[in-house]
Design a protein around this motif. Structure first.
Motif: not given
Length: 664
Positions: A450-452, A488-494, A497-504
């Protein structure tokens, strides 16, 4: 007209021929025909042969047979026609000659197989020519006598004034020199002759005279064999490697010069290495000082943030405690201030929990999460940040919102943490668009996730910034940023049991995507009762409390006694073992133990209970964030984190479902 004996001899002669054959009179009437001719031509076996004209007999050949006979009658030289026979698809070679003064002989020989072979041979020849032209080398094909039968275009260009017709002429034109042995190459040692003798030649390096100059080639030669493995010819392939050889010689010369230079600079290199080593030690020492300073700064920033949140939680607690004393005679005021103290304590507990999870990066434990619908949660965050966006917007720098929400994008987690992650992302996106722009928020499902995704059209990130964006305390905002937002965003995702990624892309904007495990539906599970749900009927139990903190032990004992339970409270592992050993007459129903005790760990006490009094239920109370597998690995039935919520503790004691924690 020939007499009867002549007819008999003529018929016997025709039967001896391997072709369909017929004798015709000059007048055009049939005189004799063999058996194969009766099959291929139109011959009426019931009518006299002399009554059948050649125009009828030769109908299966079309007009070709009659035309050929007419040309012979006219005195033209014999010739051959290649024509189809009837509709059977057979091809025949048709010939006609003057047999004697009165008779003309016509034969039809089956040429179908020969025609197919000729067609096949022509196709193979065309394919071979195309393949040879594709090769980036000169290709020649010879027969067993050394005659050159076929060449490609590159081979034709190598000797434009005198194209060699044989391998000997090629050897004479090339005047080859054996590079490996540094000697002229004899004709019998040439690649073509060695291949005709049955040897496969690979990569023979030769210097030859081609294209009006001396060239270096790699020569390949392979014998061509028939089905009996007899050599019937040779395939020659010559690859021009003049430029490569020249580069190799240059490389060898360069290597020799480099070897001389290496010998020349050996002493200087040793000196430089000593200088570099000394400089490196100095730089390492300096870098360690800078790292130590960064760590201290990071700890200070973290401590300042925690102190800010804790002070915000303590302030209403202290104020409510003061007012609680002042209005002690008013039951309504006492309940109101008690509720306020509880809420402030839960906020402080949530701060401590987040810091602990941030440091240890542990996943959210089962039972403390909730079913969430990401589109609704994201809309809440947009509502919360609307005042900030309005302050940043103006007529010339408007921030537009684009919502692209998919229905029922569900996950499980701690709503407070995910809301905080989204809040950080929205704030960062707004900060990245000082001149205004478009903020696009998407929710969608991708595989099992499930993605945001939150995208801005702001300044974007360079590759270096993007690579370090999730590092704690790394910021590009100077004194305005703490560097904890994306970390903290990265830590919350981990933790979920999820991931956070950046495209820029610099100058075009940034998109950050959270991917969390997808859940089916958003309805809360049956056990997720609200903390303030109607109280259950309490069944009194015999409970042993193990807590080293005096006030904590006393308050926990009073809470349990207020529910009608019989409670014994001790402060050490030794006292707990003694109580358990002496409880045979009135056994305990439940053990509640802290983890950090003066004479041991609460987990050791849990194992003791499991091995000596397995009928006693065990619950663990800890100030640390519970780990996912604590209950399974240590044998505890449930694990609660301080500060305790009375409703949660009561639900566990009653043996029912545990209310979801709201310490967010």
């Amino acid at each position: 007209m020939p007499d009867a004996p002549d007819l008999a001899r003529a018929t016997a002669l025709l039967e001896a021929l391997p072709s369909a054959a017929a004798l015709f009179l000059r007048s055009g009437m049939l005189y004799a025909v063999n058996t194969l001719g009766r099959e291929w031509f139109v011959v009426d076996s019931r009518a006299p042969l002399s009554s059948q004209p050649w125009s009828v007999v030769l109908l299966p050949l079309g007009s070709a047979g009659v035309t050929l006979l007419e040309r012979v009658v006219a005195g033209e030289a014999p010739t051959t026609y290649h024509v189809p026979l009837g509709r059977a698809g057979r091809l025949v070679d048709l010939r006609a000659v003057l047999f004697d003064r009165e008779l003309l002989l016509l034969t039809a020989t089956d040429a179908t197989a020969q025609d197919e072979e000729r067609t096949k041979a022509a196709r193979v020849d065309r394919e071979l020519s195309a393949l040879m032209d594709l090769k980036p080398s000169a290709v020649r094909i010879t027969d067993v006598a050394g005659r050159i039968l076929k060449t490609n275009g590159l081979a034709d260009l190598e000797h434009p004034t005198r194209p060699p017709a044989t391998v000997r002429e090629l050897w004479e034109c090339d005047a080859p020199h054996d590079v490996a042995n540094n000697r002229p190459l004899s004709f019998l040692d040439s690649p073509a002759m060695r291949a005709l003798a049955g040897t496969v030649v690979r990569r023979q390096l030769l210097e030859v005279r081609r294209l009006g100059a001396q060239r270096v080639i790699e020569s390949f030669a392979s014998p061509i064999r028939n089905q009996q493995q007899e050599v019937t010819g040779v395939v020659l392939l010559d690859r021009d490697v003049t430029d490569r050889e020249r580069l190799e010689r240059q490389l060898q010369e360069r290597e020799m010069r480099e070897a001389e230079l290496r010998q020349h600079v050996t002493y200087t290199r040793e000196q430089l290495e000593r200088l570099v080593e000394e400089r490196s030690r100095a730089m390492i020492a300096s870098e360690q000082d800078r790292l130590r300073e960064r760590r201290l700064t990071a700890v200070g920033q973290l401590a300042a943030g925690v102190m800010h949140d804790v002070n915000n939680a303590l302030n209403p607690i202290m104020a409510a405690a003061y007012l609680l004393k002042h209005y002690a005679e008013s039951p309504d005021a006492v309940r109101d201030y008690a509720d306020r103290i509880q809420k402030a304590a839960e906020i402080g507990a949530a701060t401590a929990s987040r810091v602990g999870r941030f440091i240890r990066q542990e996943p959210v434990h089962a039972g403390g999460d909730e079913a969430l619908e990401l589109s609704a949660l994201t809309e809440d965050v947009l509502d919360l940040t609307e005042p900030m966006r309005l302050r940043r917007s103006s007529e010339s720098a408007e921030i537009r919102i684009v919502r692209q929400f998919a229905p029922a994008v569900s996950t499980r987690g701690l709503p407070g943490e995910i809301r905080e992650a989204l809040l950080n992302l929205v704030q960062n996106a707004v900060d990245a668009m000082p001149e205004g722009g478009t903020l696009t928020v998407r929710t969608f499902e991708e595989g099992t996730d499930a993605c945001v995704a939150i995208r801005d059209t702001g300044v974007g990130m360079s590759a270096d910034v993007r690579e370090r964006a999730f590092e704690p305390f790394f910021t590009t905002k100077g004194s305005k940023g703490s560097g904890l937002g994306l970390a903290e965003v990265y830590g919350i995702a981990r933790r979920h049991r999820g991931t956070a990624s950046i495209s820029s892309v610099p100058g075009r904007g940034t998109e950050v995507t959270l991917r969390l495990p997808r859940a089916e539906g958003v309805a809360a599970e049956p056990g997720d009762a609200a903390p303030d749900a109607a109280p259950r009927a309490v069944v009194p139990k015999h409970i042993l409390v193990v807590e080293d903190h005096d006030d904590g032990r006393e308050f926990l004992r009073r809470i349990l006694q207020a529910d009608g339970h019989r409670v014994d409270a001790v402060g050490t592992c030794a006292d707990a073992r003694a109580k358990l050993s002496s409880s045979a007459a009135t056994p305990y129903d439940l053990l509640l133990t802290d983890v950090g005790l003066p004479d041991g760990s609460g987990w050791e006490l849990v194992r003791y209970v499991r091995s000596h009094v397995p009928d006693v239920r065990v619950g663990v109370i800890t100030g640390w964030e519970p780990m996912t597998d604590t209950g399974e690995s240590h044998g505890a039935e449930f694990v609660l984190r301080k500060p305790l919520r009375a409703a949660e503790l009561q639900a566990h004691i009653a043996g029912g479902s545990t209310p979801a924690s709201s310490n967010e």
